[in-house]
Design a protein around this motif. Structure first.
Motif, short mmCIF file in Angstrom:
data_model
loop_
_atom_site.label_atom_id
_atom_site.label_comp_id
_atom_site.label_asym_id
_atom_site.label_seq_id
_atom_site.Cartn_x
_atom_site.Cartn_y
_atom_site.Cartn_z
N LYS A 124 0.82 -1.21 0.00
CA LYS A 124 0.00 0.00 0.00
C LYS A 124 0.85 1.26 0.00
CE LYS A 124 -3.93 -2.16 0.19
NZ LYS A 124 -4.56 -2.34 -1.13
N LYS A 125 2.15 1.08 -0.05
CA LYS A 125 3.05 2.23 -0.03
C LYS A 125 4.06 2.07 -1.16
CE LYS A 125 5.60 4.81 3.52
NZ LYS A 125 6.00 4.66 4.93
N ILE B 10 -2.74 3.95 -2.99
CA ILE B 10 -1.34 3.77 -2.59
C ILE B 10 -0.86 5.07 -1.99
CG2 ILE B 10 -0.34 4.47 -4.82
CD1 ILE B 10 1.63 2.23 -4.55
N SER B 11 -0.08 4.98 -0.94
CA SER B 11 0.50 6.20 -0.37
C SER B 11 1.98 6.20 -0.70
CB SER B 11 0.31 6.24 1.13
OG SER B 11 1.13 5.26 1.74
N PHE B 12 2.62 7.34 -0.55
CA PHE B 12 4.05 7.43 -0.83
C PHE B 12 4.81 7.67 0.46
CE2 PHE B 12 2.00 8.52 -4.87
CZ PHE B 12 2.49 7.44 -5.60
N PRO B 13 6.08 7.29 0.46
CA PRO B 13 6.87 7.44 1.70
C PRO B 13 6.98 8.90 2.11
CG PRO B 13 8.07 6.13 0.06
CD PRO B 13 6.89 6.71 -0.63
N CYS B 134 16.85 0.42 -13.10
CA CYS B 134 15.77 1.27 -12.61
C CYS B 134 15.22 2.17 -13.72
CB CYS B 134 16.25 2.10 -11.44
SG CYS B 134 14.89 2.74 -10.48
N HIS B 141 18.35 7.72 -8.46
CA HIS B 141 18.63 6.66 -7.48
C HIS B 141 20.12 6.59 -7.17
CE1 HIS B 141 15.20 4.00 -6.50
NE2 HIS B 141 14.67 4.42 -7.62
N ILE B 205 12.88 9.74 -3.33
CA ILE B 205 12.67 8.71 -4.36
C ILE B 205 11.51 7.82 -3.95
CG2 ILE B 205 13.70 6.71 -5.53
CD1 ILE B 205 16.44 8.10 -4.93
N PHE B 206 10.70 7.43 -4.89
CA PHE B 206 9.58 6.52 -4.58
C PHE B 206 9.20 5.75 -5.84
CE2 PHE B 206 6.11 8.48 -6.88
CZ PHE B 206 6.61 9.75 -7.14
N THR B 207 8.30 4.79 -5.67
CA THR B 207 7.74 4.10 -6.84
C THR B 207 6.23 4.18 -6.78
OG1 THR B 207 7.39 1.94 -5.81
CG2 THR B 207 9.56 2.35 -6.74
N HIS B 209 4.21 1.24 -7.97
CA HIS B 209 4.24 -0.09 -8.58
C HIS B 209 2.90 -0.47 -9.21
CE1 HIS B 209 3.59 -0.26 -4.22
NE2 HIS B 209 2.66 -1.14 -4.51
N LYS B 210 1.86 0.33 -8.95
CA LYS B 210 0.58 0.10 -9.66
C LYS B 210 0.77 0.28 -11.17
CE LYS B 210 -1.93 -0.24 -5.91
NZ LYS B 210 -2.81 -1.36 -5.57
N TYR B 212 3.53 -0.57 -12.76
CA TYR B 212 4.77 -1.30 -13.07
C TYR B 212 4.80 -1.84 -14.50
CZ TYR B 212 2.77 -6.00 -13.06
OH TYR B 212 2.06 -7.12 -13.39
N GLY B 341 8.26 1.61 -14.06
CA GLY B 341 8.23 0.94 -12.75
C GLY B 341 6.92 1.07 -11.98
N SER B 343 8.87 4.59 -11.31
CA SER B 343 9.78 5.05 -10.28
C SER B 343 10.15 6.49 -10.57
CB SER B 343 11.02 4.15 -10.31
OG SER B 343 12.04 4.66 -9.51
#
Lengths: 351, 351
Positions: A124-125, B10-13, B134, B141, B205-207, B209-210, B212, B341, B343
């Motif tokens: 979920k992240k 989805i959440s991000f960091p 990547c 990255h 930096i994040f992804t 992935h949904k 991808y 990604g 990404s």
């Protein structure tokens, strides 16, 4: 500066202290291997080889390895390893700050499998992830990298190594007998997290690019330029030019790495409770243990059961030693890996 | 926590401060591109497409790109970029502590091209090296990674991005018109070194992935399992499912990354002297610049000259701005990249 057989006109980097103000430790490990066990006889029968199980065992020491079935995907194994690893640490995938996979061959070249597995897990992240190419020594690279990510801000870093090398082999009519018995499928996950105390005492990684073409996987632009669609060859499996170079250089580098790791930490081999290294064959493992003069009961090889699982070899052994209570919290572990490139390295840590 | 179009569930960091006690800065950049310039008309003629240069320019904004000739190898470009980069910094390859290449397709799958190029350069020291997968966001990255290696012990880290995507395309009889005009070959090197003062203010930096499978390079176990030797397809070139998703998500993520980078550094967009981002097309670049409301003269696209050079896009622009004296020491640069990604990420730094 050490110069010897496999480094006649090349020097290796000095080892440097880890400048780490936020410590890391290994939280847990987890494993994903295919269900299907392939014995030597299974392979002999599948390809009609003129060989015997006994001769293969005598020659390289392997009894069996795992190969993926048609209903098992690469991501299935990754997800299994991660799920087991995170459950053991009681950490959710959403708590992980970064995911790094040291790969062999991925399901696709792009995107990174570290990202596709997040989708598979239903994370979920959107945590950052990428794949690293470094063959059999990849896991020590990414362990070292994880420490440094944690030192500079991350809390939990999930690393994975290994892969599926049998997919193409299983399709080929005549895979090379030089490698068909050697490789096995399998993936290992490791979660590293923050710690109040110092666990990782020293770390050392280097390459000997003079040996860069002694082991390689052809698939890439070079092969494409030669028109790979004309070939029935097993272009996704590691080609090994000279096995003796792999054995001899592993022994040479094991001694060099051990000396550097111990001297940086101010310790001796007697302080080490367990010595783990990549076991590309039973002989390569034995030769390293003997070269250090370590008692065999302080080490382990899983080669006879799993074969060469590339970057998964060293962590697979660590996982086994943890699960069988041989390695306990506080034990001093020296963990090495040698691989194509040639790239080698290791870490000295208290588990 | 930001939720929007491309991240409905989805959440991000969270962005975290860089815990860095030993600062890093960009020492120099260098570029290796093929000699051969392929215009739109060259491609139209080569494959007998029913298209015009004008229509291609109107549609995606590209005029020309570089494609490798038969006498140019992948390692030639890497070596050229590295040599230029190290000469500009007056640093020898033996002074480098680590070499990291964020790849697309390498010459071989194993060993890492970061290692083979050391052999090509005749390096006298076996410095550790590995490749990172990547896609287009790879360079941010590995820049972020380089800072962290320097913070934890390394002095000089050499990073490379980009690659050769035309090798297979040039062999195919009928490459997809959806991508044949898009990609160009090229590699950029960057040397990062130690600094007494803080240059890198924030990093993120994040992804997602949904997304991808919206852009991918098929070559891998999944494709092999389907028997790729039966196909004449361009399996080593990026497949793009939905270009609109790439454009829209790039805009969305540019806004999110900019906000996070600036707020962590306590700055505003007005403080930024140059905004650099991946320009997968002229429209994708324009849309990002407009979304931030930055004057176009504070940004640059090289898409019309080089096409999509994957992980080389952002650093290629940085190199151009440095070489034309547009970016000067002390200038505040926001450098982003978005890729498969999906990404994304970026860094805010004083050059």
């Amino acid at each position: 500066m050490i110069r010897n057989t496999y480094s006649s006109d090349i020097s290796f980097p000095d080892i440097k202290p880890l400048r780490i103000n936020k410590y890391a430790r290994i939280m847990s490990t987890g494993v994903g291997v295919p269900k299907k066990v392939m014995t030597n006889q299974d392979i002999i029968d599948k390809y009609n080889y003129v060989a015997t199980d006994r001769a293969v065992q005598f020659s390289i020491g392997i009894k069996e390895r795992r190969w993926v079935s048609e209903d098992e995907t690469f991501e299935d194994l990754m997800a299994e390893a991660i799920t087991q690893c995170l459950e053991r640490a009681n950490v959710s995938i959403e708590e992980v700050d970064r995911i790094i996979y040291t790969k062999l061959i991925s399901a696709q070249n792009v995107p990174a499998s570290a990202v596709t597995v997040l989708k598979k897990l239903g994370a979920k992240k959107g945590i950052p992830g990428f794949d690293v190419t470094c063959a059999c020594s990849g896991f020590v690279h990414v362990m070292d990298m994880a420490l440094k990510y944690i030192a500079t801000g991350d809390d939990y870093v999930l690393i994975l190594g290994g892969g599926v090398s049998s997919t193409r082999t299983q399709q080929c009519k005549n895979p090379s007998t030089k490698t068909v018995f050697l490789f096995g499928d399998g993936i290992v996950a490791m979660l590293l997290g923050p710690s109040d105390t110092k666990h990782f005492l020293s770390s050392y990684i280097f390459t000997n690019h003079k040996l860069y073409d002694n082991a390689f996987i052809p698939c890439g632009t070079t092969m494409v330029a030669k028109g790979f669609c004309d070939t029935e060859d097993d272009i996704l499996t590691m080609k090994i030019v000279d096995g003796k170079v792999i054995l001899d250089s592993a022994v040479e580098y094991t001694k060099m790495i051990a000396e550097k790791l111990l001297s940086m930490a101010g310790m001796t081999l007697d302080d080490v409770d367990y010595f783990i290294t990549s076991d590309q064959s039973t002989r390569i493992w034995e030769a390293q243990v003997k070269a250090l003069g370590i008692p065999f009961e302080k080490s382990l090889s899983l080669f006879e059961r799993y074969g060469n699982t590339v970057a998964a070899m060293s962590p697979l052994i660590l996982n086994e030693l943890i699960m069988t209570n041989k390695i306990k919290r506080g034990d001093l572990v020296m963990m090495l890996a040698h691989g194509a490139g040639a790239s080698s390295g290791g870490l000295l840590f208290r588990f």
